[in-house]
Design an enzyme around this catalytic site. Structure first.
Site, PDB file in Angstrom:
ATOM      1  CG  HIS A  54      82.663 -14.115  96.382  1.00 30.08           C
ATOM      2  ND1 HIS A  54      82.448 -13.587  95.121  1.00 30.08           N
ATOM      3  CD2 HIS A  54      83.620 -13.344  96.953  1.00 30.08           C
ATOM      4  CE1 HIS A  54      83.237 -12.537  94.948  1.00 30.08           C
ATOM      5  NE2 HIS A  54      83.959 -12.373  96.036  1.00 30.08           N
ATOM      6  N   GLY A  55      81.102 -18.520  96.822  1.00 28.57           N
ATOM      7  CA  GLY A  55      80.466 -19.603  97.562  1.00 28.57           C
ATOM      8  C   GLY A  55      79.264 -20.134  96.820  1.00 28.57           C
TER       9      GLY A  55
END
Length: 204
Positions: A54-55
């Protein structure tokens, strides 16, 4: 969100991502074919990489790590319950099931606090959640509209779950149904905040 444990939650939540993590990370790492330690390790690595997907920020690493810990803990707790039939029977009662659902909802919601790019903001939110405001102090977030929204959605859910909406929709004219849908949409737009953050997936 009505899952009775974290493992069941991940089987229901974001099924495409869950399946990808299982097929391309968990199983190639060895899955549950090795020792108990190896299975726990594979779960942790899978969820940590799922958070990084996701990051590349610490907040997503914490989010993935927390879910990994929850999955590992549930796995060992389930094995512990298997050797104690009375505990298993108590957890499978209506009261026990309600407790398991509420506990799962609480820990999953708590993990969502870290599902944001900024770890500092997540820690501030976590602190505000468990800090009692001082006398005279007002919180910057007004939640009256939130409770109106919850009550409105609860009413809609009960109307459908009771079967009453199905009976009414078959008898009402199309014009009345259209007006009802338009009224529902207008109510939802009215209850929505005037200023809102962008959809979180736009940041990825």
């Amino acid at each position: 969100y009505l899952s009775a444990n974290v493992s069941e939650f991940w089987k229901r939540w974001h099924i495409s991502l869950s399946t990808w993590l299982r097929d391309y990370l968990y199983i190639p790492l060895g899955g549950s074919r090795g020792s108990s330690f190896a299975t726990d390790r594979n779960l942790m690595i899978t969820m940590l990489l799922g958070g990084l997907w996701h990051g590349a920020t610490w907040s997503y690493v914490v989010w993935g790590g927390l879910h990994g810990i929850l999955l590992v803990s549930h796995r060992h707790f389930r094995r512990w319950c298997d050797m104690r039939p009375r505990v298993t029977a108590a957890l499978e009662t209506h009261v026990g099931t309600a407790f398991r659902i509420a506990s799962t909802f609480f820990v999953v919601s708590l993990c969502w606090v870290f599902f944001r790019p900024d770890l500092d903001k997540a820690l501030i939110i976590l602190e505000r959640m468990f800090t009692i405001p001082q006398l005279g102090e007002t919180l910057p977030l007004h939640n009256r509209g939130l409770w109106y929204t919850v009550l409105f959605l609860l009413g809609c859910h009960l109307l459908v779950a009771s079967g009453l909406w199905k009976k009414l929709s078959e008898r009402l004219p199309s014009g009345v149904l259209g007006f009802g849908y338009a009224l529902t949409l207008t109510t939802a737009m009215t209850l929505a905040p005037q200023q809102g953050a962008a959809f979180i997936y736009f940041t990825f």
